[in-house]
Scaffold this motif. Structure first.
Motif, PDB file in Angstrom:
ATOM      1  N   LEU A   1       0.847  -1.242   0.074  1.00 23.67           N
ATOM      2  CA  LEU A   1      -0.128   0.126   0.013  1.00 23.67           C
ATOM      3  C   LEU A   1       1.061   1.282   0.128  1.00 23.67           C
ATOM      4  CD1 LEU A   1      -2.711   1.263   0.170  1.00 23.67           C
ATOM      5  CD2 LEU A   1      -2.768   1.004   2.739  1.00 23.67           C
ATOM      6  N   LEU A   2       2.068   1.296   0.616  1.00 22.60           N
ATOM      7  CA  LEU A   2       2.816   2.354   0.767  1.00 22.60           C
ATOM      8  C   LEU A   2       3.485   2.546  -0.624  1.00 22.60           C
ATOM      9  CD1 LEU A   2       4.530   1.942   4.270  1.00 22.60           C
ATOM     10  CD2 LEU A   2       2.673   3.453   3.839  1.00 22.60           C
ATOM     11  N   LYS A   3       3.919   1.655  -1.191  1.00 24.18           N
ATOM     12  CA  LYS A   3       4.629   1.900  -2.531  1.00 24.18           C
ATOM     13  C   LYS A   3       3.737   2.308  -3.520  1.00 24.18           C
ATOM     14  CE  LYS A   3       7.518  -0.613  -5.906  1.00 24.18           C
ATOM     15  NZ  LYS A   3       8.166  -1.958  -6.206  1.00 24.18           N
ATOM     16  N   ALA A   4       2.323   1.712  -3.419  1.00 25.70           N
ATOM     17  CA  ALA A   4       1.527   2.256  -4.304  1.00 25.70           C
ATOM     18  C   ALA A   4       0.966   3.813  -4.139  1.00 25.70           C
ATOM     19  CB  ALA A   4       0.037   1.452  -4.264  1.00 25.70           C
ATOM     20  N   LYS A   5       1.128   4.118  -2.862  1.00 23.07           N
ATOM     21  CA  LYS A   5       0.810   5.673  -2.558  1.00 23.07           C
ATOM     22  C   LYS A   5       1.926   6.481  -3.281  1.00 23.07           C
ATOM     23  CE  LYS A   5      -2.008   5.587   1.386  1.00 23.07           C
ATOM     24  NZ  LYS A   5      -2.218   6.041   2.948  1.00 23.07           N
ATOM     25  N   ARG A   6       3.242   5.819  -2.925  1.00 19.96           N
ATOM     26  CA  ARG A   6       3.939   6.893  -3.718  1.00 19.96           C
ATOM     27  C   ARG A   6       4.183   6.878  -4.964  1.00 19.96           C
ATOM     28  NH1 ARG A   6       7.225   3.907   0.214  1.00 19.96           N
ATOM     29  NH2 ARG A   6       7.936   2.419  -1.255  1.00 19.96           N
ATOM     30  N   VAL A   7       3.590   5.921  -5.883  1.00 15.37           N
ATOM     31  CA  VAL A   7       3.613   5.833  -7.231  1.00 15.37           C
ATOM     32  C   VAL A   7       2.627   6.666  -7.638  1.00 15.37           C
ATOM     33  CG1 VAL A   7       3.124   4.320  -9.168  1.00 15.37           C
ATOM     34  CG2 VAL A   7       4.453   3.435  -7.661  1.00 15.37           C
ATOM     35  N   ILE A   8       1.291   6.769  -7.088  1.00 15.18           N
ATOM     36  CA  ILE A   8       0.165   7.555  -7.444  1.00 15.18           C
ATOM     37  C   ILE A   8       0.630   8.928  -7.346  1.00 15.18           C
ATOM     38  CG2 ILE A   8      -2.130   8.121  -6.815  1.00 15.18           C
ATOM     39  CD1 ILE A   8      -2.521   5.311  -6.044  1.00 15.18           C
ATOM     40  N   GLU A   9       1.532   9.233  -6.017  1.00 10.87           N
ATOM     41  CA  GLU A   9       1.735  10.861  -5.881  1.00 10.87           C
ATOM     42  C   GLU A   9       2.826  11.185  -6.567  1.00 10.87           C
ATOM     43  OE1 GLU A   9       2.509  10.827  -1.832  1.00 10.87           O
ATOM     44  OE2 GLU A   9       0.351  10.240  -1.340  1.00 10.87           O
ATOM     45  N   THR A  10       3.723  10.373  -7.190  1.00  4.20           N
ATOM     46  CA  THR A  10       4.947  10.780  -7.893  1.00  4.20           C
ATOM     47  C   THR A  10       4.769  10.422  -9.378  1.00  4.20           C
ATOM     48  OG1 THR A  10       6.216   8.819  -7.425  1.00  4.20           O
ATOM     49  CG2 THR A  10       6.250  10.733  -6.043  1.00  4.20           C
ATOM     50  N   SER A  11       4.060   9.676  -9.912  1.00  6.72           N
ATOM     51  CA  SER A  11       4.115   9.452 -11.340  1.00  6.72           C
ATOM     52  C   SER A  11       2.814   9.754 -11.983  1.00  6.72           C
ATOM     53  CB  SER A  11       4.066   7.505 -11.430  1.00  6.72           C
ATOM     54  OG  SER A  11       5.137   7.122 -10.876  1.00  6.72           O
ATOM     55  N   VAL A  12       3.006   9.739 -13.222  1.00  7.78           N
ATOM     56  CA  VAL A  12       1.860  10.275 -14.013  1.00  7.78           C
ATOM     57  C   VAL A  12       0.845   9.126 -13.901  1.00  7.78           C
ATOM     58  CG1 VAL A  12       3.283  11.383 -15.648  1.00  7.78           C
ATOM     59  CG2 VAL A  12       2.675   8.977 -16.098  1.00  7.78           C
ATOM     60  N   PRO A  13      -0.484   9.643 -14.137  1.00  7.50           N
ATOM     61  CA  PRO A  13      -1.606   8.670 -13.918  1.00  7.50           C
ATOM     62  C   PRO A  13      -1.556   7.629 -14.492  1.00  7.50           C
ATOM     63  CG  PRO A  13      -2.530  10.987 -13.983  1.00  7.50           C
ATOM     64  CD  PRO A  13      -0.947  11.073 -14.430  1.00  7.50           C
ATOM     65  N   GLU A  14      -1.061   7.563 -15.939  1.00  7.40           N
ATOM     66  CA  GLU A  14      -1.114   6.534 -16.791  1.00  7.40           C
ATOM     67  C   GLU A  14       0.135   5.413 -15.951  1.00  7.40           C
ATOM     68  OE1 GLU A  14      -1.012   9.283 -17.773  1.00  7.40           O
ATOM     69  OE2 GLU A  14      -2.807   9.692 -18.960  1.00  7.40           O
ATOM     70  N   ASP A  15       0.918   5.634 -15.616  1.00  5.70           N
ATOM     71  CA  ASP A  15       1.902   4.750 -15.149  1.00  5.70           C
ATOM     72  C   ASP A  15       1.354   4.178 -13.641  1.00  5.70           C
ATOM     73  OD1 ASP A  15       3.625   5.493 -16.950  1.00  5.70           O
ATOM     74  OD2 ASP A  15       4.860   6.964 -15.930  1.00  5.70           O
ATOM     75  N   ALA A  16       0.421   4.946 -12.867  1.00  4.67           N
ATOM     76  CA  ALA A  16      -0.017   4.478 -11.572  1.00  4.67           C
ATOM     77  C   ALA A  16      -1.024   3.443 -12.247  1.00  4.67           C
ATOM     78  CB  ALA A  16      -0.670   5.571 -10.978  1.00  4.67           C
ATOM     79  N   PHE A  17      -1.683   3.928 -13.209  1.00  7.92           N
ATOM     80  CA  PHE A  17      -2.576   2.814 -13.532  1.00  7.92           C
ATOM     81  C   PHE A  17      -2.166   1.441 -13.919  1.00  7.92           C
ATOM     82  CE2 PHE A  17      -5.827   0.934 -16.450  1.00  7.92           C
ATOM     83  CZ  PHE A  17      -6.875   1.226 -15.813  1.00  7.92           C
TER      84      PHE A  17
END
Length: 870
Positions: free
Chosen positions: A362-378
């Motif tokens: 969950l922590l890693k997903a939060k970092r990805v969502i906050e720091t990456s573009v939406p498509e990468d997070a998706f």
């Protein structure tokens, strides 16, 4: 050497040249029901307390019980197991109490077993000692369980064979499950005893201390098979889809087993189940908590470190230092409860005792969502999908107003509501309005209200607060905005319901009155016992209001007949008012209302009720009935009959006097009522002489009519004479016993006029009082009267002998001259006026007359009298 920590649960041990520190883990009794934490605590000299703590609202309440053996829960229900006192042969060994999340009892059962292990599913409860296993399908089947096929099978099975089954864990037959009537309880529990037990919706698992684990299907308890597990198990835990089993033994070693093939019944005669251990064993693991939404994920407490596993065959996340008890693992978050801190003050738990730990995923997903573009997070979440991660992406996209990405995330979640919200949000053109709607959707209502204020749309803030049920805030906003009265009344009504749900009847009634909801205000006053407040609502209702009838029933239920009559009269239902009076034995009002409404049936009802009372021997109840029903003539006659029965049995003459007084008062009331009614009808427009003649005729006709109705002369003509006779008779006794013999003699002489009522006892009393007072002439006259009273021969002979003994020694002469009125009354029974307080004759002295009984009292004797002595 060994020592305790001063204020904690730690030990320090000195061994050789080393010091070891040890943490003590008390075995607390707790469980989790939804969002409510339930735990038991005990204090000295008090019963055990059960704390029901809703961690969502922080509402707390305590329920006290005699004892607590264990607590467990499943779905929306929790189970309290109480062990019976030692040596109590009249009670069973334990009591099962099924409760909901607020402590209300749903079902109760007594079971003849001394439980060691307890487990619970959405439909069944299993208890066992070291050998015997008891399974109960409890009545309060949760709504969640009804969705499953196994639950439906259990329900259909219950109809056929009952809800209870027993099992001998050492029985290896094909059908070991027995009913309560056919099962023989096994007392030998030393051969391979049970180490732990676990239950799910489809089967139960029983682990033996030898390491063998047996599985039995529900609800028939048919054997499925067995496999070899850990020796000396102390706890069993199954994951959310019942495919993996965690076993912890007494050494603190935990192992995870794949039991997915347990549903495939073994075909071999040995019934061995093919299971395999997943991953390495864990040491010093004292607690295992499976994830509720991911079958392979679990968390363990190893000493003071929390470890989160995405799967048993994968390495765990970095350990987290924690000293709490794991209570929930859901949405990639582990919740722990600091029970050690709570138990220091168990009656006031704090929300700070609840800790939430996020997994590394969950922590890693939060970092990805906050720091990456939406498509990468998706793309990242699609590679490692989880509903919590998709929801996290959707909420982040909503906050940043990336509605396309939010809609795609909701599609992955299959959240139709979220998809609709994203589409609706795209239509709104105002960005601030969109931010407000997003804040409201994410339940950040204060932020949403702030956004609405920015665009000057307080009406939308009011609508939002009303939608979420924050009616207190609705009232504040409406008063601030100067809005419509309808919304204000609606808010007050909802606040009243809020207090009603919490049994705060006074506060609820106040808000219902503000909302002009008189019907609910009345119910609150009634349930809160505020009947004065309930009375004030009568005038608030309009004529014919339907709620008045319900209020009348409320007043009737507590015996407030006047208020009930007022309500029924305001509705226009006179018959209901009369029925209320009859039900509450208010017969006077019943008669009055019947006469006003022209109902003649009331006389028959009264007569029937009186007959029932008299047939059961309740004469005093019948008197009360006649008196309250405005039938003083019948009440007087019945009181006179009761008084005569008292006299015939030789009981207390004071009681007879009181009964005669009551009878006389009823006669006076009867005459007064009759004369009042008749005089109104006959004297209108008459002269004084004609009125007098009419009144005399009325009196004579009333007396004749009364005798025709069965009233005796003693009751009607001598109403007060009997009462006065026993009054003077008891007064003479009191005076004699107090040493006033002369006064007692004069008072007793006054009783001669009533010798037909009192009998020969009068002359016995006169003889005794006169002898004590020195009036031997009066004493001689009394003895002479006794010889003519027709007494029994033996009594008459004794009277003569006593008179001979007295008058052979003393001459029959009076020391003082008697007044003429005394002499005539003694000789012939001629009446005279006597003071009812002292018994002395009244000649020319100043007197006072009672307006009720018409007897006199000497003013010199009256003093500070507040009532008539008679």
């Amino acid at each position: 050497a060994i020592t305790w920590e001063g204020n904690g649960l730690r030990l320090a041990l000195a061994v050789d040249d080393s010091i070891y520190f040890s943490n003590i883990r008390p075995s607390y009794k707790w469980t989790l029901v939804g969002s409510t934490v339930l735990y038991a605590f005990c204090k000295a000299d008090s019963p055990c307390g059960l704390m029901f703590w809703n961690t969502s609202t922080d509402e707390q309440h305590v329920k006290f019980v005699p004892s607590v053996h264990s607590l467990t829960s499943a779905g929306d229900c929790c189970l309290l197991v109480e062990r019976s006192p030692v040596g109590d042969s009249k009670r069973r060994s334990c009591t099962l109490n099924m409760m909901d999340s607020i402590g209300s009892n749903l079902d109760t059962k007594n079971v003849d077993i001394d439980p060691v292990f307890v487990s619970m599913s959405n439909t069944h409860v299993v208890l066992c000692d070291r050998r015997n296993v008891y399974v109960w399908q409890y009545f309060a089947v949760s709504q969640t369980a009804e969705k499953h096929t196994a639950s439906n099978q259990s329900l259909s099975y219950r109809v056929g064979t009952g809800r209870e089954r027993w099992l001998d864990s050492n029985d290896r037959s094909a059908h070991p499950g027995k009913t309560t009537d056919s099962y023989v309880f096994q007392k030998d529990q030393h051969t391979d005893p049970i180490g732990s037990v676990c239950i799910c919706s489809e089967f139960i698992v029983v682990a033996k201390e030898s390491g063998l684990v047996y599985a039995y299907s529900l609800p028939t308890l048919s054997p499925i098979g067995c496999f070899k597990g850990s020796g000396y198990p102390c706890s069993l835990n199954m994951n959310c889809d019942n495919t993996q089993l965690g076993i912890a033994d007494k050494t603190g070693t935990s192992r995870i087993y794949d039991i997915s093939k347990i549903r495939e019944r073994p075909s071999s005669s040995t019934r061995d189940i093919s299971v395999s251990q997943i991953g390495p064993e864990r040491r010093d693991a004292w607690s295992i908590q499976w994830s509720r939404d991911e079958p392979h994920a679990f968390a363990t407490m190893e000493k003071t470190k929390l470890r989160i596993f995405s799967s048993a065959d994968k390495p765990p996340d970095e350990p987290i230092v924690s000293n709490g008890t794991l209570i929930k693992f859901e949405s990639l978050q582990v919740t722990s409860l600091m029970l050690d801190d709570i138990m220091k003050n168990p009656e006031t738990p704090a929300l700070t005792s609840i800790h939430t730990h996020e997994s590394s995923r969950l922590l890693k997903a939060k970092r990805v969502i906050e720091t990456s573009v939406p498509e990468d997070a998706f793309s990242y979440i699609r590679n490692e999908p989880h509903s919590s991660l998709w929801r996290l992406l959707a909420e982040f996209s909503l906050v940043s107003l990336n509605l396309t990405m939010a809609q795609n995330a909701f599609v992955e979640l299959q959240d139709y509501r979220g998809i609709q919200f994203a589409q609706k949000l795209a239509i709104l053109g105002d960005k601030t309005r969109q931010q407000a709607e997003v804040a409201s959707f994410l339940e950040n209502f204060n932020d949403a209200e702030g956004f609405y204020r920015e665009i000057d749309r307080l009406d939308l803030a009011i609508e939002m607060r009303a939608r979420i049920g924050d009616w207190f805030r609705v009232v504040e906003l409406v008063e601030e905005d100067g809005g419509c009265d309808d919304m204000l009344r609606r808010a007050w009504d909802q606040i009243g319901k809020h207090f009603t749900d919490r049994y705060q009847w006074s506060d609820a009634a106040g808000y219902f009155l503000k909302a002009s909801n008189l019907e609910k205000a009345a119910k609150c006053y009634y349930r809160g016992g505020d009947f004065a407040g309930l009375v004030t609502l009568i005038d608030e209702h309009s004529e014919g209001s339907p709620s008045l009838r319900e209020m009348a029933n409320m007043f009737q239920s507590v015996g407030m007949h006047n208020e009930a009559i007022q309500c029924f009269s305001k509705v226009g239902d006179t018959k209901a008012a009369i029925d209320t009076c009859i039900l509450l034995n208010c017969w006077r009002d019943a008669v009055r209302l019947s006469r006003e409404a022209g109902f003649s049936q009331i006389d028959g009802v009264i007569s029937k009720r009186a007959h029932e009372l008299l047939s059961r021997g309740n004469k005093f109840k019948a008197v009360e009935l006649f008196s309250s029903a405005d039938r003083p003539d019948e009440a007087a006659a019945l009181l006179a009959d009761i008084a005569q029965d008292v006299v015939a049995t030789g009981a207390d003459p004071v009681l007879a006097k009181k009964l005669y007084v009551l009878s006389a008062i009823e006669v006076e009331r009867y005459r007064s009522n009759t004369l009042d009614v008749t005089s109104v009808a006959t004297t209108n427009g008459m002269s004084m002489a004609a009125t007098t003649i009419a009144t005399i005729d009325t009196i004579m006709s009333v007396d004749a009519e009364s005798r025709g109705q069965g009233l005796s002369a003693q009751v009607l003509d001598n109403a007060w004479r009997c009462a006065a006779a026993y009054h003077y008779f008891t007064l003479a006794h009191l005076q004699l016993y107090s040493g006033k013999a002369e006064d007692a003699m004069f008072t007793a002489i006054r009783c001669c006029e009533c010798s037909d009522i009192l009998g020969s006892d009068v002359f016995f009393l006169i003889a005794l009082a006169a002898f004590r007072a020195g009036y031997l002439g009066v004493c001689s006259t009394a003895f002479t009267k006794l010889e003519t009273q027709g007494l029994e021969e033996s009594t008459t002979e004794n009277v003569r002998k006593l008179a001979l003994q007295i008058f052979t020694r003393y001459p029959p002469k009076n020391d003082r001259q008697l007044l003429r009125c005394y002499t005539e009354c003694l000789q012939t029974g001629s009446p005279y006026d006597a003071c009812v307080l002292s018994g002395r004759s009244i000649l020319n002295e100043r007197t006072m007359q009672c307006k009720t009984c018409h007897h006199f009292v000497l003013e010199s004797e009256a003093g500070q009298l507040s009532s008539c002595p008679l």
